[in-house]
Enzyme design. Structure first.
Site, short mmCIF file in Angstrom:
data_model
loop_
_atom_site.label_atom_id
_atom_site.label_comp_id
_atom_site.label_asym_id
_atom_site.label_seq_id
_atom_site.Cartn_x
_atom_site.Cartn_y
_atom_site.Cartn_z
N ASP A 206 0.88 -1.18 -0.03
CA ASP A 206 0.05 -0.01 0.17
C ASP A 206 0.85 1.17 -0.02
OD1 ASP A 206 -2.48 -1.38 0.28
OD2 ASP A 206 -1.93 -1.66 2.38
N HIS A 207 2.10 0.97 0.36
CA HIS A 207 2.93 2.35 0.39
C HIS A 207 4.31 2.29 -0.74
CE1 HIS A 207 5.85 5.17 2.17
NE2 HIS A 207 4.71 5.73 2.72
#
Lengths: 130, 174
Positions: free
Chosen positions: B45-46
């Site tokens: 997600d990052h």
């Protein structure tokens, strides 16, 4: 060799700018550490460590910022104010600070206002120049 | 005697964010290592399609490295808590597959607190510089009371130091 007050103030200013993330012009002699400059308790230790490094001396936190231990002694505080005994103790421990105004209404909540930039400069001046 | 026996009240789970120590000089400096892997879920997600180690987690890795160094300096008698990030500057992304080393040095230590300076490197390249303040919380009570047991230094943290530190909190030696 004695170090001038201006020189001490300059170094203290630099320490406070770095420790508290301030602009140089915010750090005046009159500015209070908590009220004006936003210092929190851990910042006092950070400041002590940085002063030790900048001036190459030992700065016992108790000597520079002795209020905490005075406030923790029940003999020294009554009804949210310092007792005469407490006031005498604070005077003895803070010869580097003008307490005359505070003494008129020694409300413990106002004790934080005693710690101004000038307090640190006075303390260092006494410590370094005797 | 295992680390678990030495810290008997291990009820809380600790999150370990460094893989091992490479060097440990008591009271002075330590070097820890962390491998970054795409198996770490947050990297998906990052960011999606561009996984990079979050900078806050680089600070966490440094806080654990320096925090253990500070704790060991007082033989784990103090509860050492991260109190202030003095500075944090990041120069490069850290990506999955990277191995980073965390170089921490104690700058000052007093009964109430300690200050540490650190550098994160990938090989020889400096990817971050981080300065931290730690509080020995029992010495900064401000009217608060903390549990008797040392909830900071659990057995899992202790196991990281196997082979580097042989001084037990009680002073007995292995």
């Amino acid at each position: 060799m004695a170090i001038s007050r201006e020189e001490i103030f300059g170094k203290v200013q630099e320490v406070l700018v770095d420790a508290l993330g301030l602009d140089e012009d915010e750090v005046t002699e009159e500015a209070t550490l908590m009220g004006d400059l936003g210092a929190e308790s851990i910042d006092f230790l950070d400041i002590v460590f940085r002063l030790e490094k900048a001036f190459d001396i030992k700065v016992p936190r108790e000597e520079l910022f002795p209020a905490e231990s005075v406030l923790n002694n029940p003999d020294y505080v009554s009804g949210g104010k310092l007792t005469d005994k407490g006031m005498a103790e604070l005077r003895a421990r803070m010869p580097h600070t003008d307490l005359s105004k505070f003494a008129q209404d020694p409300d413990v909540n106002k004790i934080a206002d005693l710690f101004a930039v000038s307090t640190i400069v006075n303390f260092l001046e006494m410590k370094l120049n005797g | 005697m295992t680390w678990a026996c030495r810290f008997p009240c291990q009820k809380t789970m600790r999150w370990i964010w460094i893989d091992k120590f490479l060097e440990f000089e008591s009271g002075k400096r330590a070097v820890a290592l962390k491998n970054v892997t795409l198996a770490e879920e947050h990297l998906h997600d990052h960011f999606p399609g561009f996984p990079v180690m979050p900078e806050c987690l680089m600070i966490e890795a440094m806080a654990q490295t320096a925090g253990i160094l500070v704790g060991e300096a007082r033989k784990f008698q103090e509860k050492v808590i991260l109190a202030k990030i003095k500075k944090a500057a990041f120069f490069h992304y850290v990506r999955p597959g990277d191995t980073i080393t965390l170089h921490a040095e104690i700058e000052s230590i007093a009964p109430e607190a300690a200050s540490a300076e650190g550098e994160i490197r990938r090989g020889e390249q400096v990817v971050a510089r981080i300065g931290l303040m730690f509080s020995h919380i029992d010495k900064n009570l401000a009217g608060k009371r903390f549990p008797e047991e040392n909830f900071v230094f659990t057995d899992t943290f202790g196991s990281l130091l196997e082979g580097f530190v042989d001084q037990y909190p009680s002073g007995e030696r292995r």
